[in-house]
Design a protein around this motif. Sequence first.
Motif, PDB file in Angstrom:
ATOM      1  N   SER A  43       0.840  -1.186   0.000  1.00 12.92           N
ATOM      2  CA  SER A  43       0.000   0.000   0.000  1.00 12.92           C
ATOM      3  C   SER A  43       0.875   1.235   0.000  1.00 12.92           C
ATOM      4  CB  SER A  43      -0.926   0.002   1.222  1.00 12.92           C
ATOM      5  OG  SER A  43      -1.805   1.104   1.201  1.00 12.92           O
ATOM      6  N   ALA A  44       0.369   2.295  -0.611  1.00  9.54           N
ATOM      7  CA  ALA A  44       1.102   3.550  -0.602  1.00  9.54           C
ATOM      8  C   ALA A  44       1.206   4.083   0.819  1.00  9.54           C
ATOM      9  CB  ALA A  44       0.393   4.572  -1.493  1.00  9.54           C
ATOM     10  N   GLY A  45       2.219   4.871   1.063  1.00 11.13           N
ATOM     11  CA  GLY A  45       2.421   5.422   2.388  1.00 11.13           C
ATOM     12  C   GLY A  45       1.466   6.552   2.693  1.00 11.13           C
ATOM     13  N   GLY A  46       1.471   6.981   3.941  1.00 11.65           N
ATOM     14  CA  GLY A  46       0.681   8.119   4.361  1.00 11.65           C
ATOM     15  C   GLY A  46      -0.808   7.921   4.190  1.00 11.65           C
ATOM     16  N   SER A  47      -1.484   8.947   3.705  1.00  7.71           N
ATOM     17  CA  SER A  47      -2.937   8.923   3.645  1.00  7.71           C
ATOM     18  C   SER A  47      -3.476   8.332   2.348  1.00  7.71           C
ATOM     19  CB  SER A  47      -3.476  10.346   3.793  1.00  7.71           C
ATOM     20  OG  SER A  47      -2.972  11.168   2.750  1.00  7.71           O
ATOM     21  N   GLN A  48      -2.585   7.913   1.453  1.00  7.94           N
ATOM     22  CA  GLN A  48      -3.057   7.401   0.170  1.00  7.94           C
ATOM     23  C   GLN A  48      -3.526   5.961   0.289  1.00  7.94           C
ATOM     24  OE1 GLN A  48      -0.325   8.268  -3.153  1.00  7.94           O
ATOM     25  NE2 GLN A  48       0.958   9.198  -1.606  1.00  7.94           N
ATOM     26  N   GLY A  49      -4.719   5.682  -0.227  1.00  9.93           N
ATOM     27  CA  GLY A  49      -5.192   4.306  -0.288  1.00  9.93           C
ATOM     28  C   GLY A  49      -5.484   3.705   1.069  1.00  9.93           C
ATOM     29  N   ASN A  50      -5.922   2.486   1.057  1.00 13.67           N
ATOM     30  CA  ASN A  50      -6.235   1.763   2.274  1.00 13.67           C
ATOM     31  C   ASN A  50      -5.575   0.403   2.239  1.00 13.67           C
ATOM     32  OD1 ASN A  50      -8.186   3.563   3.715  1.00 13.67           O
ATOM     33  ND2 ASN A  50      -9.184   3.423   1.733  1.00 13.67           N
ATOM     34  N   LEU A  51      -5.583  -0.281   3.358  1.00 16.45           N
ATOM     35  CA  LEU A  51      -5.012  -1.614   3.419  1.00 16.45           C
ATOM     36  C   LEU A  51      -6.001  -2.602   2.836  1.00 16.45           C
ATOM     37  CD1 LEU A  51      -3.357  -1.609   6.956  1.00 16.45           C
ATOM     38  CD2 LEU A  51      -2.267  -1.278   4.738  1.00 16.45           C
ATOM     39  N   PHE A  59      -6.579  -6.437   2.351  1.00 14.15           N
ATOM     40  CA  PHE A  59      -6.127  -7.737   2.836  1.00 14.15           C
ATOM     41  C   PHE A  59      -6.482  -8.829   1.836  1.00 14.15           C
ATOM     42  CE2 PHE A  59      -5.048  -7.018   7.370  1.00 14.15           C
ATOM     43  CZ  PHE A  59      -5.510  -5.727   7.531  1.00 14.15           C
TER      44      PHE A  59
END
Lengths: 111, 115
Positions: A91-99, A101
């Motif tokens: 996943s992208a770092g920081g606030s980008q995108g979500n996890l 699973f």
Amino acid sequence: DAKTTQPPSMDCAEGRAANLPCNHSTISGNEYVYWYRQIHSQGPQYIIHGLKNNETNEMASLIITEDRKSSTLILPHATLRDTAVYYCIVSAGGSQGNLIFGKGTKLSVKP
Amino acid sequence: DTGVSQNPRHKITKRGQNVTFRCDPISEHNRLYWYRQTLGQGPEFLTYFQNEAQLEKSRLLSDRFSAERPKGSFSTLEIQRTEQGDSAMYLCASSFEAAISKKLFFGSGTQLSVL
């Protein structure tokens, strides 16, 4: 869809190192590799994450290949309490995108 | 206990009834997430809040589902007219927005059974 591929299950002897592989061949340059685990009837627990370099903390070590297309989570001395489903997530770092699973790897540590 | 708290732990309801779950995040965390997990699957993202603003919703979140976080602290997830397919574990997680990493802290979940 999850961007990672993990074996559905693995066994490990108690006291031995558990090496959990993960393929993420389409990983982007700004995406981190995260590992979480979920013990039965509990919520997922953060283990470790990395971008390019290998990482180590009190729970585990994360080895990322130079091309970043795969990684290995290492539990150096597995105990029975490490029996869980282990999720590898990119996943992208920081606030980008979500996890996102996938199904993870069910690790069974046996006496 | 300073972890993420979810209530109730278990909920059994009849099809067609409405249910509401509550999540209390870690106090200094301004991000709050809802996930759903069915047997044998990994958690599926539903929605997340930054403070009181709901910033993203998954396609999984049908119009029967609504989530709120009115004061930027606790959150509720309501399911109206429940269906058997709604039976799942509903997980809440929180994190600190300014952190570079997505280190989420999950609660133990609410197990919903729709009869």
